[in-house]
Design a protein around this motif. Structure first.
Motif, PDB file in Angstrom:
ATOM      1  N   MET A 192      47.125  33.367  33.028  1.00  0.00           N
ATOM      2  CA  MET A 192      45.741  33.013  33.256  1.00  0.00           C
ATOM      3  C   MET A 192      45.071  34.131  34.041  1.00  0.00           C
ATOM      4  O   MET A 192      45.523  34.512  35.103  1.00  0.00           O
ATOM      5  N   ARG A 193      43.995  34.631  33.512  1.00  0.00           N
ATOM      6  CA  ARG A 193      43.277  35.727  34.152  1.00  0.00           C
ATOM      7  C   ARG A 193      41.900  35.228  34.588  1.00  0.00           C
ATOM      8  O   ARG A 193      41.172  34.643  33.798  1.00  0.00           O
ATOM      9  N   MET A 194      41.564  35.493  35.841  1.00  0.00           N
ATOM     10  CA  MET A 194      40.293  35.018  36.374  1.00  0.00           C
ATOM     11  C   MET A 194      39.474  36.211  36.845  1.00  0.00           C
ATOM     12  O   MET A 194      39.990  37.078  37.543  1.00  0.00           O
ATOM     13  N   ARG A 195      38.215  36.228  36.472  1.00  0.00           N
ATOM     14  CA  ARG A 195      37.330  37.311  36.888  1.00  0.00           C
ATOM     15  C   ARG A 195      36.495  36.833  38.073  1.00  0.00           C
ATOM     16  O   ARG A 195      35.807  35.821  37.985  1.00  0.00           O
ATOM     17  N   ILE A 196      36.557  37.566  39.164  1.00  0.00           N
ATOM     18  CA  ILE A 196      35.812  37.211  40.371  1.00  0.00           C
ATOM     19  C   ILE A 196      34.522  38.023  40.384  1.00  0.00           C
ATOM     20  O   ILE A 196      34.555  39.244  40.355  1.00  0.00           O
ATOM     21  N   ARG A 197      33.395  37.316  40.438  1.00  0.00           N
ATOM     22  CA  ARG A 197      32.092  37.966  40.306  1.00  0.00           C
ATOM     23  C   ARG A 197      31.539  38.509  41.615  1.00  0.00           C
ATOM     24  O   ARG A 197      30.754  39.440  41.619  1.00  0.00           O
ATOM     25  N   SER A 198      31.882  37.906  42.747  1.00  0.00           N
ATOM     26  CA  SER A 198      31.316  38.363  44.014  1.00  0.00           C
ATOM     27  C   SER A 198      32.303  38.103  45.150  1.00  0.00           C
ATOM     28  O   SER A 198      33.293  37.393  44.990  1.00  0.00           O
ATOM     29  N   VAL A 199      31.976  38.660  46.290  1.00  0.00           N
ATOM     30  CA  VAL A 199      32.821  38.473  47.473  1.00  0.00           C
ATOM     31  C   VAL A 199      32.806  37.005  47.897  1.00  0.00           C
ATOM     32  O   VAL A 199      33.839  36.451  48.275  1.00  0.00           O
ATOM     33  N   GLY A 200      31.637  36.381  47.816  1.00  0.00           N
ATOM     34  CA  GLY A 200      31.536  34.972  48.193  1.00  0.00           C
ATOM     35  C   GLY A 200      32.424  34.084  47.343  1.00  0.00           C
ATOM     36  O   GLY A 200      33.089  33.176  47.845  1.00  0.00           O
ATOM     37  N   VAL A 201      32.444  34.362  46.041  1.00  0.00           N
ATOM     38  CA  VAL A 201      33.307  33.595  45.133  1.00  0.00           C
ATOM     39  C   VAL A 201      34.767  33.816  45.496  1.00  0.00           C
ATOM     40  O   VAL A 201      35.566  32.882  45.519  1.00  0.00           O
ATOM     41  N   ALA A 202      35.110  35.057  45.812  1.00  0.00           N
ATOM     42  CA  ALA A 202      36.491  35.371  46.184  1.00  0.00           C
ATOM     43  C   ALA A 202      36.904  34.649  47.461  1.00  0.00           C
ATOM     44  O   ALA A 202      38.011  34.114  47.558  1.00  0.00           O
ATOM     45  N   VAL A 203      36.001  34.619  48.436  1.00  0.00           N
ATOM     46  CA  VAL A 203      36.307  33.948  49.704  1.00  0.00           C
ATOM     47  C   VAL A 203      36.471  32.449  49.485  1.00  0.00           C
ATOM     48  O   VAL A 203      37.401  31.834  50.010  1.00  0.00           O
ATOM     49  N   ARG A 204      35.553  31.847  48.716  1.00  0.00           N
ATOM     50  CA  ARG A 204      35.676  30.414  48.449  1.00  0.00           C
ATOM     51  C   ARG A 204      36.963  30.100  47.686  1.00  0.00           C
ATOM     52  O   ARG A 204      37.605  29.080  47.927  1.00  0.00           O
ATOM     53  N   PHE A 205      37.342  30.968  46.749  1.00  0.00           N
ATOM     54  CA  PHE A 205      38.572  30.752  46.006  1.00  0.00           C
ATOM     55  C   PHE A 205      39.787  30.830  46.929  1.00  0.00           C
ATOM     56  O   PHE A 205      40.664  29.967  46.891  1.00  0.00           O
ATOM     57  N   ALA A 206      39.814  31.850  47.789  1.00  0.00           N
ATOM     58  CA  ALA A 206      40.926  31.989  48.736  1.00  0.00           C
ATOM     59  C   ALA A 206      40.973  30.789  49.683  1.00  0.00           C
ATOM     60  O   ALA A 206      42.053  30.273  49.995  1.00  0.00           O
ATOM     61  N   GLU A 207      39.806  30.345  50.133  1.00  0.00           N
ATOM     62  CA  GLU A 207      39.746  29.187  51.009  1.00  0.00           C
ATOM     63  C   GLU A 207      40.296  27.943  50.330  1.00  0.00           C
ATOM     64  O   GLU A 207      41.041  27.169  50.915  1.00  0.00           O
TER      65      GLU A 207
END
Length: 63
Positions: free
Chosen positions: A1-16
């Motif tokens: 499964m490959r996920m494309r992260i569009r912004s830093v905010g999305v990345a932070v929410r995903f990590a959270e």
């Protein structure tokens, strides 16, 4: 499964979402909402003071 992260905010929410339990996230959101509400209350209070409206002269004119 490959996920494309569009912004830093999305990345932070995903990590959270991966690293933290849901209850802790909810508590942090509530705490941030309280901080924002306190800031709004303080700003409103600042605008309602006589010194903010017209300086020291406005305060003495009311007395």
């Amino acid at each position: 499964m490959r996920m494309r992260i569009r912004s830093v905010g999305v990345a932070v929410r995903f990590a959270e979402s991966v690293l933290m339990a849901g209850g802790q996230r909810h508590a942090r959101r509530n705490a941030w909402a309280a901080v924002c509400e306190n800031r709004r209350y303080a700003a409103d209070r600042h605008h309602d003071t006589p010194t903010a409206a017209g300086g020291a002269g406005a305060k003495s004119a009311r007395s």
